[in-house]
Write a protein that holds these residues in place. Structure first.
Motif, PDB file in Angstrom:
ATOM      1  N   TYR A   1       0.823  -1.216   0.000  1.00  0.00           N
ATOM      2  CA  TYR A   1       0.000   0.000   0.000  1.00  0.00           C
ATOM      3  C   TYR A   1       0.849   1.255   0.000  1.00  0.00           C
ATOM      4  CZ  TYR A   1      -3.190   3.634   1.628  1.00  0.00           C
ATOM      5  OH  TYR A   1      -3.905   4.797   1.744  1.00  0.00           O
ATOM      6  N   TRP A   2       1.938   1.245   0.781  1.00  0.00           N
ATOM      7  CA  TRP A   2       2.766   2.448   0.906  1.00  0.00           C
ATOM      8  C   TRP A   2       3.573   2.693  -0.361  1.00  0.00           C
ATOM      9  CZ3 TRP A   2       0.694   5.081   4.437  1.00  0.00           C
ATOM     10  CH2 TRP A   2       0.095   4.432   5.525  1.00  0.00           C
ATOM     11  N   LYS A   3       3.950   1.626  -1.058  1.00  0.00           N
ATOM     12  CA  LYS A   3       4.596   1.797  -2.356  1.00  0.00           C
ATOM     13  C   LYS A   3       3.612   2.397  -3.356  1.00  0.00           C
ATOM     14  CE  LYS A   3       6.806  -0.726  -6.152  1.00  0.00           C
ATOM     15  NZ  LYS A   3       7.205  -2.054  -6.676  1.00  0.00           N
ATOM     16  N   GLU A   4       2.385   1.896  -3.337  1.00  0.00           N
ATOM     17  CA  GLU A   4       1.355   2.417  -4.250  1.00  0.00           C
ATOM     18  C   GLU A   4       1.061   3.885  -3.956  1.00  0.00           C
ATOM     19  OE1 GLU A   4      -3.364   1.651  -5.340  1.00  0.00           O
ATOM     20  OE2 GLU A   4      -2.247   0.171  -4.153  1.00  0.00           O
ATOM     21  N   LEU A   5       1.046   4.251  -2.680  1.00  0.00           N
ATOM     22  CA  LEU A   5       0.778   5.627  -2.296  1.00  0.00           C
ATOM     23  C   LEU A   5       1.840   6.569  -2.856  1.00  0.00           C
ATOM     24  CD1 LEU A   5      -1.317   7.141  -0.465  1.00  0.00           C
ATOM     25  CD2 LEU A   5       0.439   7.108   1.303  1.00  0.00           C
ATOM     26  N   GLY A   6       3.065   6.065  -3.015  1.00  0.00           N
ATOM     27  CA  GLY A   6       4.149   6.871  -3.551  1.00  0.00           C
ATOM     28  C   GLY A   6       4.318   6.730  -5.051  1.00  0.00           C
ATOM     29  N   SER A   7       3.308   6.203  -5.730  1.00  0.00           N
ATOM     30  CA  SER A   7       3.408   5.957  -7.166  1.00  0.00           C
ATOM     31  C   SER A   7       2.387   6.784  -7.934  1.00  0.00           C
ATOM     32  CB  SER A   7       3.193   4.472  -7.471  1.00  0.00           C
ATOM     33  OG  SER A   7       4.160   3.673  -6.811  1.00  0.00           O
TER      34      SER A   7
END
Length: 440
Positions: free
Chosen positions: A137-143
């Motif tokens: 989720y946190w990777k997606e939030l930064g994408s």
């Protein structure tokens, strides 16, 4: 807007340990004013990083940068953006002279810069570091647009309630784990002569109401629906929203559960809501993230003794874990920027930061024992137990016109709901009308 700006000085002021009070450096050398140690791979490289932090939080961040300098041989210069990060960065980006790395207070601002082509995607090894240390989720939030740009470097934990142990003890109440138990405990406190809550629902501070809603909604509707509502892929007229409002009305709708009743609550500021509990003993509980410790520090109450926290009670199957936070991005090409981003995504940086106080991170490889204060250890344990269900503050993901504007959008619709908690359908209609305009 609200917590990402508040949490800087607030978290540091409330939780910072005395060991973190040493002075920071200047731009003439390492972060302690000295020449960077070692002869690492970045010796001779100068990197500029900009963030909004000042005071104690800047001091702590400089210590993290110093660890990077000592590891790599690079020299890092720090610049404070002030509270309006975009006002500082925007002109520099337009002039073609941005800092190498910037720390942004909202993912929405990262999306804005990414769509304009102002950011540099993370290199493959930095993306790997993010994948190793953060839930998907946190990777997606930064994408954005299929590319990863950001690293969530610092968080504010917003799924807690603060309480006075003496009030609970006198009423024979234990910190509740389920929403039904919270409602029951509120009645018991009221019967024992303690008003259960202070509520910050003033026009400028009704962001607290969005946090209440997000915790209940995430718990009841689940992460998938939470993500859809955050993107306006489902409407605010959806039955899941109505159910959350009906749940909130079990507390908001009982005027005697609120200090001063509805009339006082809808005029109360956030800092007042905290000091009314811990400075004036006017109620037993108050909503506030970890950053409320700063307000408690202005009273005689001591965090961890006179002021304690418990996890926001489950209103459904999911234990809520709502975060605000700061996202690091690279604005220039070059190995220096990418290496600093990789370091900030690492457990190594997180452990340094955690040991200084006033810090939380969703980096799953920074263990609770790395944190230097007991409240932070408790909160990070709750965050890690939430696993993939943790979510970023929904209103901070929304367009500012809906989720971050005093007197308008979600803030005002929920404030009006506090005034008329029986009007679930009408509140949903107002929320959807405002969201539809803002998401166009």
């Amino acid at each position: 807007m609200r917590v990402s700006r508040m949490m800087g000085a607030a978290v540091a002021a409330g939780l910072l340990l005395s060991s973190a009070a040493a002075c920071g450096g200047d731009d003439d050398g390492g972060s302690d004013g000295s020449t960077p140690a070692g002869g690492g791979a970045l010796k001779g490289t100068t990197i500029e990083v900009a963030a909004k932090w000042t005071g104690a939080e800047e001091t702590n961040f400089r210590k993290v940068l110093q660890a990077f300098e000592q590891k790599t041989g690079a020299k890092v210069n720090y610049a404070s953006t002030g509270e309006n990060t975009d006002a500082y960065l925007g002109p520099r980006i337009e002039a073609g002279n941005p800092p190498d790395v910037a720390i942004l207070p909202q993912p929405g601002l990262m999306q804005q810069y990414a769509q304009k082509g102002s950011l540099k995607p993370l290199s493959a090894d930095v993306v790997t570091e993010v994948g190793n240390n953060f839930a998907p989720y946190w990777k997606e939030l930064g994408s954005s647009g299929g590319k990863t740009y950001g690293v969530m470097v610092k968080a504010a934990y917003k799924s807690i309630l603060w309480y006075r142990p003496d009030a609970f003890s006198e009423a024979g109440v234990q910190p509740p784990a389920a929403w039904a138990d919270l409602v029951k405990a509120s009645g018991t406190l009221q019967d024992a002569g303690s008003t259960p809550f202070t509520l910050a629902a003033g026009p400028q501070d009704s962001w607290t109401l969005t946090d209440w809603f997000e915790n209940v909604y995430l718990s009841q509707a689940g992460p998938e629906n939470y993500d859809k509502l955050a993107k306006h892929e489902i409407k605010w007229t959806d039955p899941t929203v109505g159910k959350a409002l009906e749940t909130l009305a079990q507390i908001w709708g009982k005027a005697d559960y609120l200090n001063g009743g509805v009339a006082a609550a809808t005029k109360t500021k956030f800092d007042e809501s905290v000091t009314q509990v811990f400075g004036q003993q006017k109620a037993a509980m108050v909503y506030g993230g970890d950053f409320a410790a700063a307000n408690i520090a202005t009273t005689k109450a001591k965090v961890g003794t006179d002021a304690k926290v418990f996890a926001f009670p489950k209103a459904g199957d999911t234990a809520p874990a709502i975060l605000g936070g700061d996202v690091a991005v690279a604005l220039k090409d070059g190995k220096g920027a990418q290496e600093l981003m990789k370091f900030l995504a690492s457990p190594e940086a997180g452990k340094v930061w955690a040991g200084l106080g006033g810090y939380l991170t969703p980096n799953k490889n920074v263990p609770p024992d790395a944190y230097s204060d007991p409240i932070a250890k408790q909160l990070i344990g709750q965050l890690q137990q939430s696993g993939d269900a943790a979510r970023y503050d929904m209103s901070d993901l929304a367009p500012a016109a809906f989720g971050a504007t005093p007197g308008k959008g979600e803030w005002e619709a929920l404030r009006q709901f506090v005034m008329k908690p029986t009007d679930v359908k009408g509140t949903q209609a107002k929320l959807e009308a405002e969201a539809a305009k803002a998401y166009k």
